[in-house]
Motif scaffolding. Sequence first.
Motif, short mmCIF file in Angstrom:
data_model
loop_
_atom_site.label_atom_id
_atom_site.label_comp_id
_atom_site.label_asym_id
_atom_site.label_seq_id
_atom_site.Cartn_x
_atom_site.Cartn_y
_atom_site.Cartn_z
N ALA A 194 14.72 -18.19 -10.38
CA ALA A 194 14.18 -16.84 -10.28
C ALA A 194 14.93 -15.96 -11.27
N SER A 195 14.22 -15.05 -11.90
CA SER A 195 14.86 -14.14 -12.85
C SER A 195 14.34 -12.73 -12.63
N PHE A 196 15.23 -11.78 -12.81
CA PHE A 196 14.89 -10.37 -12.65
C PHE A 196 15.47 -9.60 -13.82
N PHE B 246 15.76 -5.61 -15.57
CA PHE B 246 15.62 -4.20 -15.22
C PHE B 246 16.20 -3.33 -16.33
N ALA C 198 10.75 -3.28 -15.18
CA ALA C 198 11.17 -4.18 -14.11
C ALA C 198 10.29 -5.43 -14.16
N SER C 199 10.93 -6.58 -14.17
CA SER C 199 10.20 -7.84 -14.26
C SER C 199 10.83 -8.86 -13.34
N LEU C 200 10.00 -9.54 -12.55
CA LEU C 200 10.46 -10.57 -11.63
C LEU C 200 9.60 -11.81 -11.81
N HIS C 201 10.25 -12.97 -11.93
CA HIS C 201 9.52 -14.23 -12.06
C HIS C 201 10.22 -15.29 -11.23
N GLY D 94 4.85 -14.12 -10.98
CA GLY D 94 5.65 -13.10 -11.63
C GLY D 94 4.92 -11.78 -11.70
N ALA E 190 5.45 -7.83 -13.81
CA ALA E 190 6.22 -6.98 -14.70
C ALA E 190 5.58 -5.60 -14.74
N GLU F 212 19.87 -8.29 -16.51
CA GLU F 212 19.11 -9.48 -16.14
C GLU F 212 19.91 -10.30 -15.14
N THR G 75 19.53 -14.15 -13.32
CA THR G 75 18.80 -15.41 -13.20
C THR G 75 19.50 -16.30 -12.19
#
Length: 875
Positions: free
Chosen positions: A162-164, A166, A195-198, A217, A219, A870, A872
């Motif tokens: 998982a990665s975020f 901001f 903001a991005s989440l995957h 994901g 974004a 970031e 991860t």
Amino acid sequence: MPWRPHALLAAALFAASARAGVPPGLAADAARTDAAVRPHAQNGEIAGRVTGPEGNGLAGVEVTIAGSALPLAQSAITSALGTYWFTGLPAGTYSMAFDAVGFARRQVGRVEVAGGLRTAVDARLSRSPARDDGLDLDLPGAAGGAPRPIVRTVGGRFAGSASFLFADQRLQSGRLPAELEAQGAGLGSPLHRLASLHVEAGGPLLRGRAWVFGEAGRAVEDVGVIGFYVASCLDSAGWPLPGAAYRAGCLEPDVTTTTQAGAELQYRWTPRHRSIVRWDWSHRTRPARGASAYTRLEATTRESSRSAARPLRVEHQAALTGRVTLDATVAFSDASFALDFQDPSLAGIQGAYDRYSLLRWRSATRHEYGRPAFEATVSGAWRVDRWIGGSHALRFGAGFASASRRQRDQTGGGAVAVFDGRGGAPAAYQARIVRDGRSDLGMRTVSLFLQDTFVVGRVAFDAGLAFARQDDEARAAAIPANPVLPDLLPAVRFDDADSGVVYRDLSPRAGLTWDVTGDGRTIVRARFTRSVGPGHSSSAALQPTGQTRLVYWWSDADGDGVADRDELDLARGPAATPSANYDAASPASVRSPATVDPRLESPVGDEWSVRLEQPLGRRLTARVAYVGRLTHRVQRTFRVDEGGALVSSASFTPVAWLPACPATIDCPAVTYYERADPLPAATVLRNDGERGWRHAVVLSLHKRMHGGWMLDASARWEAAAWSYPRATFDYTDPTNIAARNGAEDESLGSHWTAEAGGSARLPWGLSVSGTWEGRQGRPFARGVTTPNRGALGSIIADLARYGSERYPPVWQVDCRVERRFRAGRVEVVPALWIFNLLNASAVLARNRVQNAPTANAILAVQPPRSARLEMTMAW
């Protein structure tokens, strides 16, 4: 929303890119015949899918792998769906490169291959900045935010990551040099929030037989729109407060949201047969596309996806023997999207444009695009040792593709009222009356390819031939009458048409790789490739239901700013030549006055290259490359007279004119061309003699990881030009030809580029990476808006030869710092990104129209320094 004409263009918004598609999964080991009885195989595989910027699979991409375990580098050509497959690879570390005509080169380092497993490497390629195609030999940087290929190994347990990411306006610096502030420059790319989440995870359902993988994901990117201010940053008269243009928080937001999900199921029928089913879904929205200082909010469009980009793909892989593998794939896709009005009521409101200040307001043009497609392909590989003095790696395949291109266009109110604010207040000038457009084009492609890599000692010969048959048709369509001029632009219904043109192209490729020293350290490569333009759309010229435009002189008698029928000077005739699909003698005709040359051929690009790789030490390698490219057999549409002859360039009359520019600007006299008689409606689509050439020389250095650090550096020089050799045959209107013919190609951008990227391990478990890049400024082509040129309308005439004046050089430094933490199977990596570390503020664009009130106004500068956080996690 408050708006001021002298504000700058909108910031370059961050484009949310869907992640590259997930590769095929595990497959039987094609290099061994005893895979079923030796579960701990020593050989592994690399496979994946290569996609373009829109997420579509790219056929014909050359994928090259190299590693210490291979005596010579190996290459494969992607199938019609963009898939590739390397089998029988010894366990170890490999590097990869992805090369395709018209796309920037991608390189991947340190791809780990484990015995008995498949490592999947997917790559998304970006387009080279070229007219029809081009070349890009830049080395990849270690930072800077460029998309990285997805590399993952599918094993025998569930795993995931998982990665975020901001960032917001509090993490950026928007300071500008005083000289740029004095010129009215605003922030280069004012970020409000990102903001991005995957999340992705996968593993075995049935041990050794079935695997599942899923990802999702989202974004959200919020940036400020230059020239549109929030109420708190305006004074009582509605003007922006001092400094408002340099504060991101003062700008109204433009939010882009991208949501994406995907799932993959793999099933192993036997040790030699495996099937994969893949489903993807993505959705993107952007509420104010096109917003700028010259385009008010109501004249922008709302972008939204209308379907999944790659909804379904089914693949079967088979290892028939230890030397023969087959791969069959069927895929359905749809990349439809729409650019809609800000409000449905704007569909009935006319747009407005000021030809002096370049402002647009009141309404926009709606566009809806449909892109359904079907693809099927079968490809294989056959390895033969000790035959005709060497070993052979034969690759072959066949594919079929069917696609539709549907488009619907609607101009608000069926017209654009054109004003001229040269006198201080906007005065009625012309009216552009526009009928809606609808088109539907079908395309079919059948392709075959055969390639052999013949290795004799230290030399590898590559020879291949691809065949493609491309055909198209224009399907039935209907459009309503224009509301302003229903008699001159009545409703039209079109049945169908076919140009009869079928492309049948043979594309050869040949190459030679020589391991000079026999140890894989000194390598010489030479290659020639011919490529043809993908897609076939010759029948589109025969479909008259695209948007139709008539331009008339207009006087706003009632002063409401709306172009009414009784305010148009119809007796004077059109103020500009009507659209080519309009037949004044028969306005309701469903037959287009367009024709297609039956000898029409697809555009061609010939590329040749020579590369040398030479070690300078134990860990330092130098590479030198020359690449040349010639684009020819270009297609263009030309006007023809009643007898079918091309309209002669000699029918245009030169006019010497001294433009009136602001007092501080020196505008020399220019020559433009006008024509008293309207151009005939009839056209012909044909090949002309235009030619574009491009040369590039690249020097690069690679220092392998040792002692805790590594480095890549490169310097590139390029030259490119575009030529229009003959009047009438290669161009019709001579205006600007003298400034463009044989001059620098607009796609070139910069003659020189230099960059370096590296990484290093620091104490306390920290690691840092960064890139430095410098490039020559792009051309600044000053011009002036001409008066109405008889029946041709106005045009921007160049003041000097293209490329003779340039913007200043651009320099940028980006860096990334991270720290890895591990607890059992869980790894957590927090990281800090800093973009434009030196906070450089080079001018990227100015208003090139010199006789406009905003002449030379700064439209874009480099984005300000910004930081991103970031996190991860992998397990």
